[in-house]
Motif scaffolding. Structure first.
Motif, mmCIF file in Angstrom:
data_model
loop_
_atom_site.group_PDB
_atom_site.id
_atom_site.type_symbol
_atom_site.label_atom_id
_atom_site.label_comp_id
_atom_site.label_asym_id
_atom_site.label_seq_id
_atom_site.Cartn_x
_atom_site.Cartn_y
_atom_site.Cartn_z
ATOM 1 N N ILE A 51 -66.740 1.332 -13.620
ATOM 2 C CA ILE A 51 -67.503 0.892 -12.450
ATOM 3 C C ILE A 51 -66.929 1.628 -11.251
ATOM 4 O O ILE A 51 -65.728 1.549 -10.990
ATOM 5 N N THR A 52 -67.767 2.350 -10.517
ATOM 6 C CA THR A 52 -67.261 3.101 -9.372
ATOM 7 C C THR A 52 -68.155 2.965 -8.160
ATOM 8 O O THR A 52 -69.379 2.852 -8.278
ATOM 9 N N ASP A 53 -67.547 2.975 -6.992
ATOM 10 C CA ASP A 53 -68.267 3.048 -5.726
ATOM 11 C C ASP A 53 -68.605 4.518 -5.476
ATOM 12 O O ASP A 53 -68.127 5.417 -6.173
ATOM 13 N N VAL A 54 -69.435 4.777 -4.464
ATOM 14 C CA VAL A 54 -69.777 6.152 -4.093
ATOM 15 C C VAL A 54 -68.762 6.704 -3.107
ATOM 16 O O VAL A 54 -68.145 7.737 -3.328
ATOM 17 N N SER A 84 -73.017 0.713 -5.327
ATOM 18 C CA SER A 84 -72.920 1.337 -4.016
ATOM 19 C C SER A 84 -73.673 0.555 -2.953
ATOM 20 O O SER A 84 -74.510 -0.301 -3.256
ATOM 21 N N GLN A 85 -73.389 0.884 -1.698
ATOM 22 C CA GLN A 85 -74.126 0.285 -0.584
ATOM 23 C C GLN A 85 -75.355 1.096 -0.210
ATOM 24 O O GLN A 85 -76.193 0.636 0.552
ATOM 25 N N TYR A 86 -75.483 2.299 -0.739
ATOM 26 C CA TYR A 86 -76.609 3.150 -0.374
ATOM 27 C C TYR A 86 -76.889 4.140 -1.498
ATOM 28 O O TYR A 86 -76.148 4.216 -2.480
ATOM 29 N N GLU A 135 -84.833 0.104 -5.918
ATOM 30 C CA GLU A 135 -84.745 0.739 -4.607
ATOM 31 C C GLU A 135 -84.233 2.174 -4.734
ATOM 32 O O GLU A 135 -84.646 3.063 -3.972
ATOM 33 N N VAL A 136 -83.344 2.413 -5.694
ATOM 34 C CA VAL A 136 -82.857 3.770 -5.930
ATOM 35 C C VAL A 136 -84.011 4.661 -6.377
ATOM 36 O O VAL A 136 -84.185 5.781 -5.907
ATOM 37 N N VAL A 137 -84.828 4.140 -7.303
ATOM 38 C CA VAL A 137 -85.989 4.890 -7.763
ATOM 39 C C VAL A 137 -86.931 5.166 -6.596
ATOM 40 O O VAL A 137 -87.445 6.280 -6.444
#
Length: 218
Positions: A51-54, A84-86, A135-137
């Motif tokens: 699991i990783t953040d951006v 991620s937050q964005y 939302e990513v899509v």
């Protein structure tokens, strides 16, 4: 039980993820705060899923995503869940269309509504499936400036495609859209035909669809 490595620079969130996973019956092999430590932890512990953040130190740009790309290339198959937050469009598209045999997820932190949903998404990624926040899509679709095969899809086919991208099976899509599974199979067949995809490709069909998004600007 999954063996997990977490990379998140925010101390409280890192501790919270550790607590959630531990309570969910999983083992947190390491919880680190930067991309360098992430690479070292994966080498040392060989986890079932990362699991990783951006954004992480030192530059707080796309270090987490770049690390995920490198790790998936070195340790394929290595399931990775990006939290991620964005949406980091350039590296997100590269990650989602980069191939590999392992599961992959991209979720937005403020859209994860329940612990159970998060743990279920992690499980699906660890099983080799693709889980992508709608939302990513939407953001990646919005980057397209030229006509692509995706423009051939009807509104309903776009809904089905979006749920495919979230990792839902035909049965799950039918439940969400309140239609029969046979109807979903028909829509899926139309999608594969319009996008020139092989329906036998499994999760790779989602990555192949997302590959059509690479034409837009960063």
């Amino acid at each position: 039980m999954l063996r997990v490595v977490i990379a998140e620079d925010a101390v409280l969130l890192r501790a919270g993820l550790t607590e959630i996973l531990t309570r969910g019956g999983h083992e947190v092999a390491a919880a680190v705060g930067d991309a360098t430590a992430l690479a070292e932890a994966v080498e040392a512990h060989r986890p079932d899923v990362v699991i990783t953040d951006v954004r992480m130190p030192p530059d707080f740009r796309d270090e987490g995503l770049r690390a995920a790309l490198d790790l998936r290339a070195r340790y394929d198959p290595l399931p990775v869940l990006v939290l991620s937050q964005y949406v980091a469009t350039a590296y997100a598209t590269q990650l989602l269309t980069g191939g590999g045999q392992a599961g992959l997820g991209y979720l937005l932190k403020d859209r994860v509504g329940e612990v159970g949903e998060f743990l279920d998404a992690l499980r699906r990624v660890a099983e080799g499936r693709t889980v992508i926040d709608p939302e990513v899509v939407r953001v990646l679709l919005g980057r397209r400036t030229a006509a692509t095969p995706l423009d051939r899809l009807t509104p309903r086919e776009r809904e089905v495609l979006g749920l495919m991208a979230e990792g839902f099976t035909n049965q799950g899509i039918a439940h969400r859209l309140h239609v029969t599974e046979a109807s979903v199979v028909k829509h899926a067949g139309n999608i594969f035909m319009k996008l020139d995809l092989d329906p036998a490709e499994g999760n790779r069909r989602v990555l192949a669809v997302l590959a059509h998004l690479r034409g837009g600007p960063d």
